[in-house]
Design a protein around this motif. Sequence first.
Motif, PDB file in Angstrom:
ATOM      1  N   PRO A  21     -18.622  -1.155 -12.457  1.00 35.21           N
ATOM      2  CA  PRO A  21     -17.218  -0.725 -12.436  1.00 35.21           C
ATOM      3  C   PRO A  21     -16.336  -1.849 -11.930  1.00 35.21           C
ATOM      4  O   PRO A  21     -16.823  -2.805 -11.300  1.00 35.21           O
ATOM      5  N   PRO A  22     -15.034  -1.785 -12.158  1.00 37.03           N
ATOM      6  CA  PRO A  22     -14.133  -2.827 -11.649  1.00 37.03           C
ATOM      7  C   PRO A  22     -14.017  -2.754 -10.136  1.00 37.03           C
ATOM      8  O   PRO A  22     -14.337  -1.736  -9.514  1.00 37.03           O
ATOM      9  N   ARG A  23     -13.563  -3.831  -9.538  1.00 33.74           N
ATOM     10  CA  ARG A  23     -13.326  -3.863  -8.090  1.00 33.74           C
ATOM     11  C   ARG A  23     -12.312  -2.778  -7.724  1.00 33.74           C
ATOM     12  O   ARG A  23     -11.277  -2.640  -8.384  1.00 33.74           O
ATOM     13  N   GLN A  24     -12.624  -2.034  -6.677  1.00 31.63           N
ATOM     14  CA  GLN A  24     -11.786  -0.912  -6.278  1.00 31.63           C
ATOM     15  C   GLN A  24     -10.575  -1.390  -5.468  1.00 31.63           C
ATOM     16  O   GLN A  24     -10.692  -2.275  -4.619  1.00 31.63           O
ATOM     17  N   THR A  25      -9.442  -0.806  -5.737  1.00 30.74           N
ATOM     18  CA  THR A  25      -8.197  -1.179  -5.065  1.00 30.74           C
ATOM     19  C   THR A  25      -8.098  -0.489  -3.705  1.00 30.74           C
ATOM     20  O   THR A  25      -8.408   0.700  -3.589  1.00 30.74           O
ATOM     21  N   MET A  26      -7.674  -1.247  -2.713  1.00 27.65           N
ATOM     22  CA  MET A  26      -7.460  -0.671  -1.386  1.00 27.65           C
ATOM     23  C   MET A  26      -6.099   0.011  -1.341  1.00 27.65           C
ATOM     24  O   MET A  26      -5.074  -0.621  -1.611  1.00 27.65           O
ATOM     25  N   PRO A  27      -6.036   1.295  -1.018  1.00 24.97           N
ATOM     26  CA  PRO A  27      -4.729   1.961  -0.906  1.00 24.97           C
ATOM     27  C   PRO A  27      -3.921   1.388   0.255  1.00 24.97           C
ATOM     28  O   PRO A  27      -4.494   0.998   1.282  1.00 24.97           O
ATOM     29  N   GLU A  28      -2.606   1.331   0.078  1.00 24.53           N
ATOM     30  CA  GLU A  28      -1.721   0.755   1.095  1.00 24.53           C
ATOM     31  C   GLU A  28      -0.470   1.604   1.259  1.00 24.53           C
ATOM     32  O   GLU A  28      -0.079   2.347   0.354  1.00 24.53           O
ATOM     33  N   GLN A  29       0.181   1.451   2.402  1.00 31.29           N
ATOM     34  CA  GLN A  29       1.517   2.006   2.556  1.00 31.29           C
ATOM     35  C   GLN A  29       2.461   1.290   1.583  1.00 31.29           C
ATOM     36  O   GLN A  29       2.410   0.061   1.478  1.00 31.29           O
ATOM     37  N   PRO A  30       3.352   1.991   0.912  1.00 29.92           N
ATOM     38  CA  PRO A  30       4.335   1.325   0.049  1.00 29.92           C
ATOM     39  C   PRO A  30       5.240   0.416   0.889  1.00 29.92           C
ATOM     40  O   PRO A  30       5.545   0.733   2.045  1.00 29.92           O
ATOM     41  N   ASN A  37       7.870   0.832   9.982  1.00 27.69           N
ATOM     42  CA  ASN A  37       6.932   1.242  11.018  1.00 27.69           C
ATOM     43  C   ASN A  37       5.938   0.120  11.297  1.00 27.69           C
ATOM     44  O   ASN A  37       5.885  -0.866  10.561  1.00 27.69           O
ATOM     45  N   PHE A  38       5.160   0.276  12.349  1.00 26.60           N
ATOM     46  CA  PHE A  38       4.137  -0.700  12.710  1.00 26.60           C
ATOM     47  C   PHE A  38       2.736  -0.162  12.435  1.00 26.60           C
ATOM     48  O   PHE A  38       1.753  -0.686  12.953  1.00 26.60           O
ATOM     49  N   ASN A  39       2.633   0.889  11.618  1.00 24.97           N
ATOM     50  CA  ASN A  39       1.325   1.436  11.277  1.00 24.97           C
ATOM     51  C   ASN A  39       0.583   0.494  10.345  1.00 24.97           C
ATOM     52  O   ASN A  39       1.186  -0.321   9.637  1.00 24.97           O
ATOM     53  N   GLU A  40      -0.718   0.645  10.306  1.00 24.33           N
ATOM     54  CA  GLU A  40      -1.546  -0.243   9.494  1.00 24.33           C
ATOM     55  C   GLU A  40      -1.138  -0.163   8.021  1.00 24.33           C
ATOM     56  O   GLU A  40      -0.929   0.932   7.481  1.00 24.33           O
ATOM     57  N   VAL A  41      -1.047  -1.323   7.387  1.00 28.72           N
ATOM     58  CA  VAL A  41      -0.633  -1.389   5.982  1.00 28.72           C
ATOM     59  C   VAL A  41      -1.754  -0.900   5.067  1.00 28.72           C
ATOM     60  O   VAL A  41      -1.555  -0.011   4.232  1.00 28.72           O
ATOM     61  N   ALA A  42      -2.945  -1.493   5.204  1.00 25.91           N
ATOM     62  CA  ALA A  42      -4.086  -1.094   4.374  1.00 25.91           C
ATOM     63  C   ALA A  42      -4.694   0.184   4.939  1.00 25.91           C
ATOM     64  O   ALA A  42      -4.879   0.314   6.155  1.00 25.91           O
ATOM     65  N   LEU A  43      -5.027   1.128   4.066  1.00 30.10           N
ATOM     66  CA  LEU A  43      -5.437   2.458   4.511  1.00 30.10           C
ATOM     67  C   LEU A  43      -6.942   2.704   4.440  1.00 30.10           C
ATOM     68  O   LEU A  43      -7.420   3.724   4.928  1.00 30.10           O
ATOM     69  N   GLY A  44      -7.691   1.794   3.854  1.00 27.79           N
ATOM     70  CA  GLY A  44      -9.143   1.932   3.843  1.00 27.79           C
ATOM     71  C   GLY A  44      -9.668   2.774   2.686  1.00 27.79           C
ATOM     72  O   GLY A  44      -8.937   3.519   2.038  1.00 27.79           O
ATOM     73  N   PHE A  45     -10.983   2.638   2.443  1.00 28.30           N
ATOM     74  CA  PHE A  45     -11.657   3.400   1.394  1.00 28.30           C
ATOM     75  C   PHE A  45     -12.066   4.779   1.895  1.00 28.30           C
ATOM     76  O   PHE A  45     -12.427   4.941   3.061  1.00 28.30           O
ATOM     77  N   ASP A  46     -12.063   5.767   0.995  1.00 26.00           N
ATOM     78  CA  ASP A  46     -12.752   7.015   1.284  1.00 26.00           C
ATOM     79  C   ASP A  46     -14.218   6.843   0.876  1.00 26.00           C
ATOM     80  O   ASP A  46     -14.609   5.802   0.337  1.00 26.00           O
ATOM     81  N   GLU A  47     -15.036   7.855   1.118  1.00 20.37           N
ATOM     82  CA  GLU A  47     -16.475   7.713   0.867  1.00 20.37           C
ATOM     83  C   GLU A  47     -16.773   7.439  -0.598  1.00 20.37           C
ATOM     84  O   GLU A  47     -17.607   6.579  -0.932  1.00 20.37           O
ATOM     85  N   GLU A  48     -16.120   8.164  -1.501  1.00 22.51           N
ATOM     86  CA  GLU A  48     -16.418   7.994  -2.921  1.00 22.51           C
ATOM     87  C   GLU A  48     -16.057   6.596  -3.410  1.00 22.51           C
ATOM     88  O   GLU A  48     -16.800   5.985  -4.183  1.00 22.51           O
ATOM     89  N   GLU A 344       6.049 -11.142   0.914  1.00 23.37           N
ATOM     90  CA  GLU A 344       7.006 -11.132  -0.194  1.00 23.37           C
ATOM     91  C   GLU A 344       7.407  -9.708  -0.564  1.00 23.37           C
ATOM     92  O   GLU A 344       8.584  -9.424  -0.799  1.00 23.37           O
ATOM     93  N   GLU A 345       6.432  -8.812  -0.594  1.00 26.49           N
ATOM     94  CA  GLU A 345       6.735  -7.411  -0.907  1.00 26.49           C
ATOM     95  C   GLU A 345       7.714  -6.817   0.105  1.00 26.49           C
ATOM     96  O   GLU A 345       8.521  -5.947  -0.234  1.00 26.49           O
TER      97      GLU A 345
END
Length: 482
Positions: A21-30, A37-48, A344-345
Amino acid sequence: MSAEREDELKEKEERVAKKRPPRQTMPEQPPDIRIKNFNEVALGFDEETAVLEASRCLACKNKPCVEGCPVEIDIPGFTQRIRERDFAGAIRLIKDANALPAICGRVCPQETQCEELCILGKKGEPVGIGRLERFAADWEARHAPEKAIETAPPTGRRAAVIGSGPGGLTVAAELAKRGHQVTVFEAFHKPGGVLMYGIPEFRLPKEIVEREIEYVRRLGAEIRTNVVVGRTVTIDELFEQGYDAVFVGVGAGLPSFLNIPGENALYVYSANEYLTRSNLMKAYLAEYDTPLARSGRVVVVGGGNVAMDSARTAVRLGAEEVRLVYRRSRTEMPARAEEVHHAEEEGVIFELLTNPVRIVPDEQKRVSAMVCIRMKLGEPDDSGRRRPIPIPGSEFEIPCDIVVIAIGNKANPLLTKATPGMDITDRGYIIADPETGRTTKEGVYAGGDIVTGAATVILAMGAGLRAARAMHEYMMANDKPD
Protein backbone atom coordinates in the motif's frame (compact mmCIF):
# COMPACT_ATOMS: atom_id res chain seq x y z
CA MET A 1 26.94 -13.08 -1.65
CA SER A 2 27.50 -12.91 -5.41
CA ALA A 3 26.55 -9.86 -7.43
CA GLU A 4 24.03 -11.98 -9.38
CA ARG A 5 22.36 -13.10 -6.15
CA GLU A 6 22.21 -9.51 -4.89
CA ASP A 7 20.57 -8.39 -8.16
CA GLU A 8 18.08 -11.26 -7.92
CA LEU A 9 17.11 -10.30 -4.36
CA LYS A 10 16.84 -6.64 -5.30
CA GLU A 11 14.47 -7.44 -8.16
CA LYS A 12 12.37 -9.57 -5.81
CA GLU A 13 12.19 -6.75 -3.27
CA GLU A 14 11.10 -4.33 -5.99
CA ARG A 15 8.35 -6.71 -7.16
CA VAL A 16 7.10 -7.11 -3.61
CA ALA A 17 7.32 -3.36 -3.00
CA LYS A 18 4.99 -2.62 -5.91
CA LYS A 19 2.25 -4.65 -4.19
CA ARG A 20 2.54 -2.69 -0.97
CA PRO A 21 0.00 0.00 0.00
CA PRO A 22 1.11 3.64 -0.31
CA ARG A 23 2.78 5.43 2.58
CA GLN A 24 0.12 6.45 5.08
CA THR A 25 -0.48 10.15 5.71
CA MET A 26 -0.15 11.48 9.24
CA PRO A 27 -3.28 13.43 10.25
CA GLU A 28 -2.62 17.00 11.38
CA GLN A 29 -4.39 20.01 12.79
CA PRO A 30 -5.40 22.31 9.89
CA PRO A 31 -3.13 25.40 9.64
CA ASP A 32 -5.93 27.89 10.31
CA ILE A 33 -6.77 26.08 13.57
CA ARG A 34 -3.29 25.27 14.87
CA ILE A 35 -1.91 28.80 14.58
CA LYS A 36 -4.32 29.72 17.37
CA ASN A 37 -3.11 27.09 19.84
CA PHE A 38 0.03 25.36 21.10
CA ASN A 39 -1.38 21.83 20.79
CA GLU A 40 0.57 19.22 18.89
CA VAL A 41 0.33 19.65 15.12
CA ALA A 42 0.74 15.99 14.11
CA LEU A 43 -1.99 13.78 15.57
CA GLY A 44 -0.49 10.30 15.20
CA PHE A 45 -1.68 7.02 13.68
CA ASP A 46 -4.62 4.98 14.90
CA GLU A 47 -4.15 1.21 15.17
CA GLU A 48 -5.48 0.38 11.71
CA THR A 49 -3.31 2.99 10.00
CA ALA A 50 -0.23 1.85 11.93
CA VAL A 51 -0.81 -1.79 10.95
CA LEU A 52 -1.27 -0.77 7.31
CA GLU A 53 1.93 1.29 7.33
CA ALA A 54 3.85 -1.52 9.05
CA SER A 55 2.67 -3.94 6.35
CA ARG A 56 4.74 -1.97 3.84
CA CYS A 57 8.02 -3.12 5.46
CA LEU A 58 9.97 -5.64 3.37
CA ALA A 59 11.67 -7.16 6.44
CA CYS A 60 15.02 -7.00 4.64
CA LYS A 61 17.52 -9.55 5.90
CA ASN A 62 20.43 -7.10 5.89
CA LYS A 63 18.35 -4.39 7.68
CA PRO A 64 19.80 -1.29 5.96
CA CYS A 65 17.49 0.95 8.01
CA VAL A 66 19.18 -0.13 11.25
CA GLU A 67 22.51 1.10 9.88
CA GLY A 68 20.99 4.59 9.74
CA CYS A 69 19.74 4.52 13.35
CA PRO A 70 22.20 6.06 15.84
CA VAL A 71 20.70 4.03 18.71
CA GLU A 72 20.52 0.76 16.74
CA ILE A 73 16.81 -0.04 17.09
CA ASP A 74 15.70 -3.34 15.51
CA ILE A 75 13.42 -1.54 13.06
CA PRO A 76 12.20 -4.53 11.01
CA GLY A 77 11.60 -6.39 14.28
CA PHE A 78 9.35 -3.81 15.90
CA THR A 79 7.64 -3.05 12.58
CA GLN A 80 6.77 -6.74 12.17
CA ARG A 81 5.26 -6.79 15.65
CA ILE A 82 3.05 -3.82 14.82
CA ARG A 83 1.98 -5.58 11.64
CA GLU A 84 0.99 -8.58 13.81
CA ARG A 85 -0.81 -6.24 16.26
CA ASP A 86 1.65 -7.17 18.98
CA PHE A 87 1.97 -3.55 20.05
CA ALA A 88 3.33 -4.44 23.50
CA GLY A 89 6.06 -6.51 21.87
CA ALA A 90 6.88 -3.65 19.50
CA ILE A 91 7.49 -1.09 22.24
CA ARG A 92 9.39 -3.64 24.33
CA LEU A 93 11.77 -4.23 21.42
CA ILE A 94 12.19 -0.49 20.82
CA LYS A 95 12.95 0.17 24.49
CA ASP A 96 15.68 -2.45 24.45
CA ALA A 97 17.65 0.17 22.50
CA ASN A 98 15.90 3.51 23.09
CA ALA A 99 14.59 4.93 26.37
CA LEU A 100 12.93 7.91 24.64
CA PRO A 101 10.81 6.50 21.79
CA ALA A 102 7.90 8.96 22.01
CA ILE A 103 10.39 11.82 21.74
CA CYS A 104 12.38 10.29 18.87
CA GLY A 105 9.19 9.41 17.01
CA ARG A 106 8.36 13.12 16.96
CA VAL A 107 11.63 15.01 16.51
CA CYS A 108 14.18 12.58 15.07
CA PRO A 109 15.06 13.39 11.41
CA GLN A 110 14.22 9.91 10.15
CA GLU A 111 14.13 11.14 6.56
CA THR A 112 17.93 11.56 6.56
CA GLN A 113 18.73 8.50 8.69
CA CYS A 114 16.80 5.22 8.89
CA GLU A 115 14.18 6.09 6.27
CA GLU A 116 16.82 7.31 3.84
CA LEU A 117 18.23 3.77 3.70
CA CYS A 118 14.85 2.04 3.41
CA ILE A 119 14.73 -0.09 0.25
CA LEU A 120 11.18 1.08 -0.50
CA GLY A 121 12.52 4.61 -0.76
CA LYS A 122 14.67 3.70 -3.75
CA LYS A 123 11.65 3.48 -6.05
CA GLY A 124 8.99 5.25 -4.00
CA GLU A 125 8.35 6.35 -0.43
CA PRO A 126 10.08 4.68 2.53
CA VAL A 127 8.29 3.11 5.47
CA GLY A 128 7.17 5.74 8.02
CA ILE A 129 9.54 4.41 10.67
CA GLY A 130 9.39 7.44 12.93
CA ARG A 131 5.61 7.51 12.82
CA LEU A 132 5.46 3.84 13.78
CA GLU A 133 7.88 4.38 16.65
CA ARG A 134 5.69 7.22 17.91
CA PHE A 135 2.60 5.03 17.58
CA ALA A 136 4.14 2.23 19.65
CA ALA A 137 5.24 4.63 22.40
CA ASP A 138 1.86 6.37 22.53
CA TRP A 139 0.05 3.00 22.55
CA GLU A 140 2.06 1.97 25.62
CA ALA A 141 1.21 5.22 27.39
CA ARG A 142 -2.49 4.52 26.90
CA HIS A 143 -2.48 0.81 27.66
CA ALA A 144 0.51 -0.21 29.79
CA PRO A 145 2.26 2.81 31.34
CA GLU A 146 3.20 1.19 34.65
CA LYS A 147 4.67 -2.07 33.48
CA ALA A 148 7.37 -3.47 35.78
CA ILE A 149 10.94 -2.86 34.65
CA GLU A 150 13.70 -5.42 34.97
CA THR A 151 17.29 -4.27 35.52
CA ALA A 152 20.55 -6.05 36.28
CA PRO A 153 21.53 -6.70 39.92
CA PRO A 154 23.30 -3.77 41.65
CA THR A 155 26.98 -3.52 40.78
CA GLY A 156 28.00 -1.17 43.60
CA ARG A 157 29.30 1.35 41.06
CA ARG A 158 28.15 4.96 40.96
CA ALA A 159 27.97 7.16 37.86
CA ALA A 160 27.29 10.91 37.63
CA VAL A 161 25.58 12.32 34.54
CA ILE A 162 25.84 16.07 33.99
CA GLY A 163 22.92 17.36 31.96
CA SER A 164 19.49 15.80 31.53
CA GLY A 165 19.09 16.35 27.81
CA PRO A 166 18.75 13.46 25.33
CA GLY A 167 22.37 12.35 25.65
CA GLY A 168 22.39 12.44 29.44
CA LEU A 169 19.05 10.65 29.76
CA THR A 170 20.28 7.91 27.42
CA VAL A 171 23.43 7.38 29.48
CA ALA A 172 21.40 7.33 32.69
CA ALA A 173 18.95 4.76 31.30
CA GLU A 174 21.63 2.47 29.89
CA LEU A 175 23.74 2.49 33.06
CA ALA A 176 20.71 2.02 35.31
CA LYS A 177 19.69 -1.02 33.23
CA ARG A 178 23.12 -2.48 33.89
CA GLY A 179 22.70 -2.16 37.65
CA HIS A 180 24.75 0.98 38.32
CA GLN A 181 23.65 3.70 40.72
CA VAL A 182 23.13 6.79 38.56
CA THR A 183 22.65 10.42 39.57
CA VAL A 184 21.76 13.02 36.94
CA PHE A 185 22.62 16.66 37.70
CA GLU A 186 20.54 19.31 35.91
CA ALA A 187 21.17 23.07 36.09
CA PHE A 188 17.55 24.10 35.42
CA HIS A 189 14.57 23.58 37.71
CA LYS A 190 13.14 20.91 35.41
CA PRO A 191 14.96 18.03 33.69
CA GLY A 192 14.90 17.46 29.95
CA GLY A 193 17.41 19.95 28.57
CA VAL A 194 16.65 21.05 25.02
CA LEU A 195 13.67 18.70 24.97
CA MET A 196 12.05 20.83 27.66
CA TYR A 197 13.27 24.37 26.96
CA GLY A 198 14.05 24.33 23.25
CA ILE A 199 11.42 22.39 21.29
CA PRO A 200 7.95 23.97 21.33
CA GLU A 201 4.84 22.34 22.74
CA PHE A 202 3.23 22.06 19.30
CA ARG A 203 6.08 19.85 18.12
CA LEU A 204 6.91 18.01 21.34
CA PRO A 205 4.36 18.23 24.18
CA LYS A 206 6.04 18.59 27.56
CA GLU A 207 3.85 15.92 29.16
CA ILE A 208 5.48 13.45 26.77
CA VAL A 209 8.97 14.59 27.78
CA GLU A 210 7.98 14.24 31.44
CA ARG A 211 6.59 10.77 30.75
CA GLU A 212 9.84 9.59 29.17
CA ILE A 213 11.90 11.11 32.00
CA GLU A 214 9.71 9.27 34.51
CA TYR A 215 10.62 6.03 32.72
CA VAL A 216 14.32 6.79 33.26
CA ARG A 217 13.57 7.42 36.94
CA ARG A 218 11.71 4.11 37.16
CA LEU A 219 14.81 2.39 35.82
CA GLY A 220 16.49 3.63 38.99
CA ALA A 221 18.20 6.89 38.01
CA GLU A 222 18.03 9.81 40.45
CA ILE A 223 17.66 13.31 38.97
CA ARG A 224 18.78 16.36 40.93
CA THR A 225 17.77 19.76 39.56
CA ASN A 226 19.16 23.26 40.26
CA VAL A 227 22.71 21.92 40.35
CA VAL A 228 25.18 23.86 38.19
CA VAL A 229 28.21 21.61 37.82
CA GLY A 230 31.20 23.91 37.62
CA ARG A 231 29.69 26.21 40.25
CA THR A 232 27.56 24.26 42.75
CA VAL A 233 29.96 21.32 42.54
CA THR A 234 32.93 20.41 40.32
CA ILE A 235 33.70 17.17 38.54
CA ASP A 236 36.68 16.59 40.82
CA GLU A 237 34.39 16.98 43.83
CA LEU A 238 32.00 14.40 42.34
CA PHE A 239 34.85 11.90 42.26
CA GLU A 240 35.68 12.81 45.86
CA GLN A 241 32.05 12.05 46.74
CA GLY A 242 32.50 8.49 45.48
CA TYR A 243 31.38 8.53 41.87
CA ASP A 244 33.33 6.09 39.70
CA ALA A 245 32.68 7.70 36.31
CA VAL A 246 31.18 10.93 34.98
CA PHE A 247 29.37 11.72 31.72
CA VAL A 248 29.23 15.31 30.48
CA GLY A 249 26.20 16.02 28.30
CA VAL A 250 25.59 19.72 28.88
CA GLY A 251 24.91 20.61 25.25
CA ALA A 252 26.03 23.81 23.56
CA GLY A 253 23.85 26.42 25.17
CA LEU A 254 25.72 29.67 24.59
CA PRO A 255 23.83 31.59 21.88
CA SER A 256 25.56 33.07 18.84
CA PHE A 257 24.78 36.59 17.64
CA LEU A 258 25.22 38.50 14.40
CA ASN A 259 27.59 41.16 15.79
CA ILE A 260 25.96 43.90 13.74
CA PRO A 261 25.14 47.49 14.75
CA GLY A 262 21.98 47.86 16.81
CA GLU A 263 21.92 44.27 18.04
CA ASN A 264 21.75 45.45 21.66
CA ALA A 265 18.37 47.17 21.06
CA LEU A 266 15.42 46.23 23.23
CA TYR A 267 13.36 43.24 22.02
CA VAL A 268 16.27 41.54 20.29
CA TYR A 269 16.20 37.99 21.62
CA SER A 270 18.43 34.99 21.17
CA ALA A 271 16.38 31.97 20.14
CA ASN A 272 17.50 30.35 23.40
CA GLU A 273 15.87 33.04 25.48
CA TYR A 274 12.79 33.36 23.28
CA LEU A 275 12.04 29.63 23.28
CA THR A 276 13.01 29.05 26.92
CA ARG A 277 10.62 31.77 28.07
CA SER A 278 7.86 30.26 25.97
CA ASN A 279 8.52 26.56 26.63
CA LEU A 280 10.12 25.95 30.01
CA MET A 281 8.72 29.11 31.59
CA LYS A 282 5.35 28.77 29.79
CA ALA A 283 5.00 32.38 28.62
CA TYR A 284 2.39 31.22 26.11
CA LEU A 285 -0.06 30.48 28.94
CA ALA A 286 -2.04 33.41 30.36
CA GLU A 287 -1.81 32.13 33.94
CA TYR A 288 2.00 32.47 33.91
CA ASP A 289 3.69 35.84 34.44
CA THR A 290 6.78 35.12 32.33
CA PRO A 291 7.52 38.30 30.35
CA LEU A 292 7.84 37.88 26.58
CA ALA A 293 7.19 40.47 23.88
CA ARG A 294 4.13 39.60 21.82
CA SER A 295 2.30 40.66 18.66
CA GLY A 296 3.89 43.19 16.32
CA ARG A 297 6.10 42.36 13.37
CA VAL A 298 8.67 39.67 14.10
CA VAL A 299 11.85 38.88 12.18
CA VAL A 300 13.61 35.57 12.83
CA VAL A 301 17.16 35.20 11.51
CA GLY A 302 18.28 31.69 10.58
CA GLY A 303 17.28 28.64 8.54
CA GLY A 304 17.45 25.68 10.93
CA ASN A 305 14.86 23.88 13.05
CA VAL A 306 15.35 26.39 15.88
CA ALA A 307 14.55 29.25 13.50
CA MET A 308 11.39 27.44 12.37
CA ASP A 309 10.42 26.80 16.00
CA SER A 310 10.93 30.48 16.83
CA ALA A 311 8.93 31.72 13.83
CA ARG A 312 6.06 29.32 14.45
CA THR A 313 6.02 30.26 18.14
CA ALA A 314 5.77 33.95 17.18
CA VAL A 315 2.78 33.16 14.98
CA ARG A 316 1.02 31.47 17.89
CA LEU A 317 1.84 34.34 20.24
CA GLY A 318 -0.23 36.62 18.00
CA ALA A 319 2.34 38.32 15.77
CA GLU A 320 0.83 40.44 12.99
CA GLU A 321 3.57 39.34 10.61
CA VAL A 322 6.49 36.90 10.88
CA ARG A 323 9.41 37.00 8.45
CA LEU A 324 12.25 34.52 8.36
CA VAL A 325 15.52 35.95 7.04
CA TYR A 326 18.00 33.39 5.69
CA ARG A 327 21.16 34.15 3.75
CA ARG A 328 21.03 31.12 1.45
CA SER A 329 18.29 29.56 -0.67
CA ARG A 330 15.65 27.11 0.44
CA THR A 331 17.75 24.23 -0.93
CA GLU A 332 20.51 24.94 1.58
CA MET A 333 18.21 25.29 4.59
CA PRO A 334 19.31 22.87 7.35
CA ALA A 335 15.79 22.65 8.82
CA ARG A 336 13.72 19.53 8.24
CA ALA A 337 11.57 19.83 5.12
CA GLU A 338 8.48 19.06 7.22
CA GLU A 339 9.19 22.01 9.54
CA VAL A 340 9.75 24.37 6.60
CA HIS A 341 6.48 23.21 5.05
CA HIS A 342 4.58 23.72 8.30
CA ALA A 343 6.03 27.22 8.73
CA GLU A 344 4.91 28.17 5.23
CA GLU A 345 1.44 26.75 5.83
CA GLU A 346 1.20 28.87 8.98
CA GLY A 347 1.93 32.09 7.14
CA VAL A 348 5.63 32.67 7.85
CA ILE A 349 7.11 34.84 5.07
CA PHE A 350 10.52 33.64 3.85
CA GLU A 351 13.11 36.26 2.94
CA LEU A 352 15.65 33.97 1.26
CA LEU A 353 19.08 35.00 -0.01
CA THR A 354 18.92 37.84 2.49
CA ASN A 355 21.35 38.81 5.24
CA PRO A 356 20.98 41.35 8.08
CA VAL A 357 23.28 44.38 7.99
CA ARG A 358 22.08 46.35 11.01
CA ILE A 359 19.16 46.74 13.40
CA VAL A 360 17.57 50.17 13.67
CA PRO A 361 16.40 51.21 17.18
CA ASP A 362 13.85 53.97 17.84
CA GLU A 363 14.09 56.81 20.37
CA GLN A 364 13.30 54.40 23.24
CA LYS A 365 16.11 52.05 22.10
CA ARG A 366 13.54 49.52 20.92
CA VAL A 367 13.74 47.64 17.61
CA SER A 368 12.02 49.52 14.79
CA ALA A 369 13.51 47.93 11.66
CA MET A 370 16.19 45.64 10.26
CA VAL A 371 18.34 46.64 7.28
CA CYS A 372 19.21 43.67 5.06
CA ILE A 373 21.15 43.02 1.89
CA ARG A 374 20.33 40.62 -0.93
CA MET A 375 22.72 37.72 -1.53
CA LYS A 376 23.71 35.43 -4.39
CA LEU A 377 25.27 31.97 -4.14
CA GLY A 378 28.87 31.32 -5.08
CA GLU A 379 31.05 28.23 -4.81
CA PRO A 380 30.56 25.70 -1.94
CA ASP A 381 32.24 26.52 1.37
CA ASP A 382 33.51 24.19 4.14
CA SER A 383 29.95 23.14 4.98
CA GLY A 384 29.41 21.86 1.44
CA ARG A 385 26.76 24.50 0.80
CA ARG A 386 27.20 27.31 -1.72
CA ARG A 387 28.69 30.40 -0.15
CA PRO A 388 26.38 33.43 0.08
CA ILE A 389 27.86 36.60 -1.47
CA PRO A 390 26.39 40.11 -0.88
CA ILE A 391 24.99 41.97 -3.89
CA PRO A 392 26.28 45.58 -3.76
CA GLY A 393 23.58 48.25 -3.62
CA SER A 394 20.76 45.82 -2.76
CA GLU A 395 20.12 46.98 0.81
CA PHE A 396 16.51 47.28 1.94
CA GLU A 397 14.64 47.72 5.21
CA ILE A 398 12.17 45.43 6.98
CA PRO A 399 10.03 47.21 9.60
CA CYS A 400 9.82 45.09 12.78
CA ASP A 401 9.24 45.26 16.54
CA ILE A 402 10.91 41.99 17.61
CA VAL A 403 14.03 40.23 16.33
CA VAL A 404 14.94 36.64 17.20
CA ILE A 405 18.49 35.49 16.38
CA ALA A 406 18.52 31.76 15.61
CA ILE A 407 21.91 31.17 13.99
CA GLY A 408 23.25 28.48 16.30
CA ASN A 409 24.95 28.06 19.65
CA LYS A 410 28.43 27.72 21.08
CA ALA A 411 29.94 25.80 23.96
CA ASN A 412 29.38 27.35 27.37
CA PRO A 413 32.80 27.50 29.09
CA LEU A 414 31.47 27.37 32.67
CA LEU A 415 32.05 23.65 33.25
CA THR A 416 35.16 23.18 31.14
CA LYS A 417 36.99 26.05 32.84
CA ALA A 418 36.34 24.40 36.19
CA THR A 419 37.65 21.00 35.05
CA PRO A 420 41.46 20.73 34.86
CA GLY A 421 42.82 17.88 32.78
CA MET A 422 39.92 17.79 30.30
CA ASP A 423 41.12 19.05 26.92
CA ILE A 424 38.92 21.20 24.70
CA THR A 425 39.13 22.47 21.13
CA ASP A 426 39.95 26.07 20.24
CA ARG A 427 36.16 26.62 19.99
CA GLY A 428 35.57 25.33 23.50
CA TYR A 429 34.14 21.88 22.70
CA ILE A 430 35.27 18.87 24.73
CA ILE A 431 37.67 16.53 22.95
CA ALA A 432 36.29 13.00 23.20
CA ASP A 433 36.74 9.69 21.39
CA PRO A 434 33.79 9.40 18.96
CA GLU A 435 33.44 5.66 19.61
CA THR A 436 33.59 5.70 23.41
CA GLY A 437 33.10 9.30 24.53
CA ARG A 438 36.29 9.04 26.57
CA THR A 439 37.88 12.43 27.32
CA THR A 440 41.46 13.21 28.30
CA LYS A 441 40.46 13.26 31.97
CA GLU A 442 40.45 9.87 33.69
CA GLY A 443 36.96 8.51 34.26
CA VAL A 444 35.21 11.34 32.40
CA TYR A 445 33.19 10.79 29.24
CA ALA A 446 31.31 13.28 27.07
CA GLY A 447 28.90 13.32 24.16
CA GLY A 448 26.33 15.35 22.25
CA ASP A 449 26.54 19.01 21.32
CA ILE A 450 29.31 19.80 23.85
CA VAL A 451 31.53 17.53 21.74
CA THR A 452 30.21 17.89 18.19
CA GLY A 453 28.63 21.33 18.24
CA ALA A 454 24.92 21.80 17.57
CA ALA A 455 23.40 18.62 16.10
CA THR A 456 20.24 16.54 16.53
CA VAL A 457 18.54 14.88 19.49
CA ILE A 458 19.13 11.39 18.11
CA LEU A 459 22.85 11.96 17.45
CA ALA A 460 23.27 13.03 21.07
CA MET A 461 21.46 9.86 22.09
CA GLY A 462 23.73 7.76 19.89
CA ALA A 463 26.76 9.33 21.56
CA GLY A 464 25.20 8.61 24.95
CA LEU A 465 24.64 4.97 24.05
CA ARG A 466 28.27 4.48 23.03
CA ALA A 467 29.54 6.34 26.10
CA ALA A 468 27.35 4.25 28.44
CA ARG A 469 28.84 1.05 27.07
CA ALA A 470 32.37 2.37 27.57
CA MET A 471 31.58 3.67 31.08
CA HIS A 472 30.15 0.29 32.06
CA GLU A 473 33.32 -1.48 30.92
CA TYR A 474 35.48 1.11 32.69
CA MET A 475 33.64 0.87 36.00
CA MET A 476 33.46 -2.93 35.98
CA ALA A 477 37.19 -3.17 35.23
CA ASN A 478 38.00 -1.29 38.45
CA ASP A 479 37.60 -3.26 41.67
CA LYS A 480 35.43 -1.66 44.32
CA PRO A 481 36.77 -1.76 47.87
CA ASP A 482 34.58 -3.50 50.45
